[in-house]
Design an enzyme around this catalytic site. Structure first.
Site, PDB file in Angstrom:
ATOM      1  N   ARG A  95       0.842  -1.201   0.000  1.00  0.00           N
ATOM      2  CA  ARG A  95       0.000   0.000   0.000  1.00  0.00           C
ATOM      3  C   ARG A  95       0.874   1.247   0.000  1.00  0.00           C
ATOM      4  O   ARG A  95       1.806   1.363   0.786  1.00  0.00           O
ATOM      5  CB  ARG A  95      -0.910   0.007   1.240  1.00  0.00           C
TER       6      ARG A  95
ATOM      7  N   ARG B 247      -5.454   0.964  -5.036  1.00  0.00           N
ATOM      8  CA  ARG B 247      -4.575   0.456  -3.982  1.00  0.00           C
ATOM      9  C   ARG B 247      -4.530  -1.061  -3.983  1.00  0.00           C
ATOM     10  O   ARG B 247      -5.493  -1.708  -4.388  1.00  0.00           O
ATOM     11  CB  ARG B 247      -5.005   0.959  -2.616  1.00  0.00           C
TER      12      ARG B 247
ATOM     13  N   ASP C  92      -6.713  -2.053   1.110  1.00  0.00           N
ATOM     14  CA  ASP C  92      -7.261  -1.014   1.986  1.00  0.00           C
ATOM     15  C   ASP C  92      -7.996  -1.717   3.112  1.00  0.00           C
ATOM     16  O   ASP C  92      -8.898  -2.527   2.855  1.00  0.00           O
ATOM     17  CB  ASP C  92      -8.214  -0.120   1.188  1.00  0.00           C
TER      18      ASP C  92
ATOM     19  N   ASP D 131     -10.051  -0.833   6.607  1.00  0.00           N
ATOM     20  CA  ASP D 131     -10.652   0.224   7.421  1.00  0.00           C
ATOM     21  C   ASP D 131     -11.297  -0.379   8.659  1.00  0.00           C
ATOM     22  O   ASP D 131     -12.093  -1.323   8.553  1.00  0.00           O
ATOM     23  CB  ASP D 131     -11.721   0.991   6.634  1.00  0.00           C
TER      24      ASP D 131
END
Length: 183
Positions: free
Chosen positions: A105, A115, A118, A120
């Site tokens: 990343r 990307r 990712d 989150d």
């Protein structure tokens, strides 16, 4: 390939079992393979990292939102697991960012750029907090189909902190952006 494992989550009927919710996304290949292989590999690594049973959504193909023109479609998924008795969300965020880095990343790119991986942190039980490093729950999770639709598969009755409707109800109100289940 399915990763679904039964566990109980925060729901309209059961708030005694708070959940950690993490979303995953990829639209570039990593050293683990294409975006599908990348997300599958990351799910496996997260299970090992947190040493718990994960509840895992199907993989979803989603169109890019608020991304530069020509951005490839994303592969998305959501995992959940019980909030651990020890640890804190900031430490988990640090682990997630380290894993993203291990997958190549590049955080110096434009916002919403493509990307390799990712991750989150969407929610940590019922915790609500804002700091320079982390906002809980994720401030836009309740607006994103690529989070809500996979999350509705594994925790449809979950009510994210600050919301009054369960995830499945929030997901039903979103416009259809041609998200499709891959597996």
């Amino acid at each position: 390939m399915s990763f679904r494992n039964p566990i109980i989550g925060n729901s309209r009927d059961d708030s005694a079992n708070p959940l950690v919710v993490i979303s995953l996304g990829s639209n570039l290949p990593s050293d683990r393979g294409d975006p599908i292989a990348t997300v599958v590999s990351a799910i496996t690594e997260l299970g090992l990292l947190f040493q718990t049973t994960l509840k895992v959504s199907a993989l979803w193909k989603t169109v890019p939102l608020d991304c530069p023109p020509g951005t490839p479609d994303f592969v998305n998924a959501v995992i959940s697991f019980p909030v651990p008795e020890t640890g804190c969300p900031e430490a988990v965020l640090e682990q997630l960012q380290r894993l993203e880095n291990n997958y190549g990343r590049n955080r110096r790119l434009l916002q919403n750029a493509s990307r390799t991986l990712d991750l989150d942190l969407i929610s940590w039980g019922n915790q609500v907090s804002v700091s320079a490093e982390l906002t809980l729950p994720h401030p836009r999770a309740h607006l994103r189909g690529f989070v809500l639709r996979p999350l509705a598969e594994i925790a449809p009755d979950l009510i994210l902190p600050g919301q009054t409707q369960a995830v499945d109800e929030l997901a039903a109100q979103l416009p259809d952006l041609n998200e499709t289940i891959i597996n």
